[in-house]
Design a protein around this motif. Structure first.
Motif, PDB file in Angstrom:
ATOM      1  N   LYS A 184       0.789  -1.276   0.061  1.00 36.71           N
ATOM      2  CA  LYS A 184       0.097  -0.175   0.066  1.00 36.71           C
ATOM      3  C   LYS A 184       0.918   1.256  -0.103  1.00 36.71           C
ATOM      4  N   THR A 185       0.343   2.360  -0.424  1.00 36.73           N
ATOM      5  CA  THR A 185       0.848   3.771  -0.495  1.00 36.73           C
ATOM      6  C   THR A 185      -0.042   4.751  -0.213  1.00 36.73           C
ATOM      7  N   SER A 186       0.006   5.928  -0.167  1.00 38.62           N
ATOM      8  CA  SER A 186      -0.981   6.842   0.129  1.00 38.62           C
ATOM      9  C   SER A 186      -2.191   7.028  -1.020  1.00 38.62           C
TER      10      SER A 186
ATOM     11  N   ASN B 207       3.742   9.255  -4.803  1.00 37.10           N
ATOM     12  CA  ASN B 207       3.949   8.620  -3.691  1.00 37.10           C
ATOM     13  C   ASN B 207       5.398   7.637  -3.858  1.00 37.10           C
ATOM     14  N   LEU B 208       5.715   7.450  -4.937  1.00 37.70           N
ATOM     15  CA  LEU B 208       6.860   6.529  -5.092  1.00 37.70           C
ATOM     16  C   LEU B 208       8.063   6.964  -4.540  1.00 37.70           C
ATOM     17  N   GLU B 209       8.380   8.358  -4.382  1.00 42.60           N
ATOM     18  CA  GLU B 209       9.727   8.711  -3.861  1.00 42.60           C
ATOM     19  C   GLU B 209       9.560   8.389  -2.203  1.00 42.60           C
TER      20      GLU B 209
ATOM     21  N   ILE C 226      10.911  10.249 -11.618  1.00 48.68           N
ATOM     22  CA  ILE C 226      11.156   9.436 -10.858  1.00 48.68           C
ATOM     23  C   ILE C 226      12.363   8.816 -11.051  1.00 48.68           C
ATOM     24  N   VAL C 227      12.941   8.790 -12.625  1.00 49.96           N
ATOM     25  CA  VAL C 227      14.192   8.079 -12.913  1.00 49.96           C
ATOM     26  C   VAL C 227      15.308   8.874 -11.982  1.00 49.96           C
TER      27      VAL C 227
ATOM     28  N   ILE D 242      18.354   8.703  -4.789  1.00 51.76           N
ATOM     29  CA  ILE D 242      18.275   8.118  -3.592  1.00 51.76           C
ATOM     30  C   ILE D 242      18.826   6.899  -3.340  1.00 51.76           C
ATOM     31  N   LEU D 243      18.647   5.985  -4.711  1.00 58.95           N
ATOM     32  CA  LEU D 243      19.464   4.830  -4.393  1.00 58.95           C
ATOM     33  C   LEU D 243      21.150   4.724  -4.972  1.00 58.95           C
TER      34      LEU D 243
END
Length: 465
Positions: A64-66, A162-164, A405-406, A412-413
């Motif tokens: 789940k996410t928001s 919400n993915l970040e 998001i890329v 982030i990673l």
């Protein structure tokens, strides 16, 4: 028997079964932007989770996410080998206008060896190919040459809001050596391409306010500032006649193209006359000293996307408009920062603001640019896999558009990102009659399967940025 021969036999034997499965996936109207499809989003996520499980992947979960859920799965038994994180999305764009479709958008049809349905190219078809490549390897070899993780989201078409947060909260779970994304296109029919960079984005709205209300042009014209004239003055100040951006400091951090990149772009044999005919113009336009591909892949832009204000109805209305506005977007390149560019825009507007008006700036979409050096081992490995199957040299390109998001994955990673897509620019993604050329579906399955072996030949040290 080579692994490519084994894969070829498997995919040939299973082709019709795989197409029928893909059609099931495409029948789910997983439109993330429309609230009435919330249940369909859950169905899409669960269908994908079931498909990942059936293909032999483990630890499959619908998280789940928001907003809409993400689907995670992995297979982590290739000891000492690199780990690949495969990203994609199962959500699709709305289908409007429906009357322009030649067949029902969620009832897939094959015509002229093209699969027509919403999501066939962007991105369900390409995600599905990775699932089936894993299935083929596990069915034929009982093992995988590398470790694999899947992260498939349901909100890419609405900006991945919400993915970040999910990535930040699951860094250890998502830890890998390389990220692979199949959500881009090829250079053309029969011409594979690995995309190694994308432009970033920042968008703003400029609102100009003059008098407290519209004024009679006979009583006040020539004595009170006209908001539209003031807006035009600001807009004119952004660029010179040849398209060079005149905002102070705009180019300060732009990373220059290497000679190798310039040579790679020149080798593509891009036909500017063909582009003129395609878009219906007599001449191309852009920053002096750069080719068209260099302008749209590796140079930043500032574009006016819309202008509003005053009277635009039938006839004429003799007023001085009180308000006027414009929407602006900038495409950004490494190493530009969206927040810094917005600050420079604000300073430029303040410096060039005409008297008699106030100007406000509203910020909208932002996304950082991304680049993985095109000579990176993971990029070159993808190129080799394409060449084995398509039997032509791979093009190494950048994308003029943005997938925010890329850059978040990259930031982030801290991993190299490989964009190896199989779509074509003519496939109407986001438009009526979206379709996917099945020759690229067929060949793409083999490319992906081979890439896992190519990646297995690299060490984790090779893949460090």
């Amino acid at each position: 028997m080579s692994h490519l021969t084994t894969l070829d036999h498997y995919f040939t034997e299973k082709r019709e079964d795989h197409l029928e499965e893909l059609k099931q996936f495409l029948r789910i109207p997983s439109i993330s932007s429309l609230s009435e499809h919330k249940e369909d989003m859950q169905k899409g996520a669960q269908w994908l989770a079931d498909s990942l499980t059936n293909s032999g992947l483990e630890n499959v979960v619908v998280d789940k996410t928001s907003g809409h859920p993400v689907v995670y799965a992995d297979w982590l038994h290739a000891e000492g080998k690199p780990t690949m994180l495969i990203y994609g999305h199962y959500d699709v764009q709305p289908v409007d206008p429906l009357n322009l479709w030649d067949s029902e958008p969620f009832e897939p049809q094959v015509r002229d060896n093209k699969l027509y349905a919403r999501g066939s190219s962007d991105d369900k078809g390409q995600v599905f190919m990775h699932v089936k490549a894993i299935e083929a390897l596990l069915q034929t070899n009982k093992t995988l040459p590398v470790n694999v993780k899947f992260l498939i989201e349901g909100e890419e078409e609405v900006g991945s809001p919400n993915l970040e947060e999910y990535i930040n909260n699951n860094k250890e779970k998502l830890a890998a050596d390389v990220i692979v994304i199949s959500d881009t296109g090829m250079q053309g029919p029969g011409q594979p391409a690995v995309c190694y960079g994308l432009r970033g984005l920042c968008g703003v709205q400029i609102d100009v306010k003059g008098a407290k209300g519209d004024l009679h042009s006979g009583l006040y014209g020539g004595g009170v500032q006209n908001s539209i004239h003031a807006l035009i003055s600001i807009l004119e100040s952004f660029r010179d006649a040849e398209g060079t951006i005149e905002v102070e400091g705009f180019y300060d951090n732009v990373r220059a193209l290497s000679n190798e990149e310039k040579e790679a772009y020149a080798s593509l044999g891009f036909d500017e006359d063909e582009l003129k005919a395609e878009v219906g113009v007599d001449e191309l336009f852009g920053e002096k000293g750069y080719t068209h591909l260099e302008r749209v892949w590796a140079r930043p832009t500032l574009e006016i996307n819309g202008v509003f204000g005053g009277f635009s109805g039938e006839g004429i209305k003799t007023v001085l408009p009180s308000e006027a506005g414009a929407k602006i977007t900038c495409r950004l390149v490494p190493d530009q920062d969206p927040d810094e560019i917005v600050a420079k825009l604000k300073a430029h507007i303040e410096k060039n603001k005409p008297v008699g008006v106030t100007v406000t700036l509203t910020e909208f979409d932002k996304g950082k640019p991304f680049i993985t050096p095109f000579d990176h081992p993971a990029i070159q490995a993808a190129g080799r896999s394409y060449e084995k199957v398509y039997n032509v040299p791979t093009a190494y390109t950048r994308g003029g558009g943005s997938i925010p998001i890329v850059a978040a994955f990259d930031e982030i990673l801290g991993l190299p990102v490989v964009l190896m897509g199989f779509g074509l620019s003519t496939e109407n993604f986001h438009a009526p009659n979206e379709h996917f050329h099945l020759e690229n579906f067929d060949q793409g399955l083999r490319v992906i399967g081979d890439y896992y072996f190519e990646l297995a030949e690299l060490s984790k040290e090779d893949l460090k940025k």
